[in-house]
Design an enzyme around this catalytic site. Sequence first.
Site, PDB file in Angstrom:
ATOM      1  N   LEU A  16      -4.011   2.184  -0.098  1.00  0.00           N
ATOM      2  CA  LEU A  16      -4.489   0.805   0.012  1.00  0.00           C
ATOM      3  C   LEU A  16      -5.338   0.650   1.272  1.00  0.00           C
ATOM      4  CD1 LEU A  16      -1.264  -1.184  -0.956  1.00  0.00           C
ATOM      5  CD2 LEU A  16      -3.102  -0.383  -2.444  1.00  0.00           C
ATOM      6  N   GLY A  56       5.209   6.512   0.330  1.00  0.00           N
ATOM      7  CA  GLY A  56       5.580   5.961   1.627  1.00  0.00           C
ATOM      8  C   GLY A  56       4.411   5.178   2.180  1.00  0.00           C
ATOM      9  N   GLY A  57       4.710   4.235   3.067  1.00  0.00           N
ATOM     10  CA  GLY A  57       3.642   3.417   3.622  1.00  0.00           C
ATOM     11  C   GLY A  57       2.896   2.700   2.521  1.00  0.00           C
ATOM     12  N   ASP A  58       1.584   2.873   2.484  1.00  0.00           N
ATOM     13  CA  ASP A  58       0.756   2.210   1.467  1.00  0.00           C
ATOM     14  C   ASP A  58       0.169   3.226   0.499  1.00  0.00           C
ATOM     15  OD1 ASP A  58      -0.874   3.412   3.320  1.00  0.00           O
ATOM     16  OD2 ASP A  58      -2.386   1.839   3.330  1.00  0.00           O
ATOM     17  N   GLU A  59       0.876   4.342   0.283  1.00  0.00           N
ATOM     18  CA  GLU A  59       0.381   5.404  -0.578  1.00  0.00           C
ATOM     19  C   GLU A  59       1.165   5.457  -1.888  1.00  0.00           C
ATOM     20  OE1 GLU A  59      -1.087   8.505   2.925  1.00  0.00           O
ATOM     21  OE2 GLU A  59       0.860   8.777   1.953  1.00  0.00           O
TER      22      GLU A  59
END
Length: 206
Positions: A16, A56-59
């Site tokens: 993102l 994880g995160g925006d992945e």
Amino acid sequence: RSAAQASGFALLFIDLDRFKYVNDTLGHGAGDELLKVMARRLSALLRGVDRLARLGGDEFVVLLDHVTDPAALSKVASRLLTELAEPLELCGRMVQISGSVGISLYPADGRDAATLLKNADTAMYLAKARGKNNFQFFTPELAQRAAQHFALENDLRGAADAGQLVLHYQPVFETAGGRLCGMEALLRWQHPQQGLVAPGEFIPLA
């Protein structure tokens, strides 16, 4: 899944764009809500045989089963990007982000999960470098450029201490009369193996 189970599939690595901006300005609660919305949007576009996971995160990673035709994959990736770019409301504010997508294919781009994921990730970074909100397919040439980029970035970390960064001075003359009126100080990198590295190659890394 094993090679015996899969006749061919595509792995889409989705990152993102500007997610950190949402976290930093609206808070992590808003960022968490954004991730939930994006996960629902992506899921709604997939078939029952496809798989969606958040790394994880925006992945996110999407596995498209029995889809290896570049034209069909381009349509799917375009639909995903269009859906991700739809505005949404967070904390009373309208927010619009986008996505960058890298695509690798089994078995052409790898025969194990780690290789496919790495290659799709490499393609995703190319999508970001080309302005974000787009998709890119993995190619062997892309892998070679990524390896060269990585090596150059590592070399640059020690270039200043090694005295490899030097200044070149370029005179500036007046158009009328030709009088010397100043000079430009231009940074150059004298690489021990590659010679003089063009500024366009190492300045973005710096």
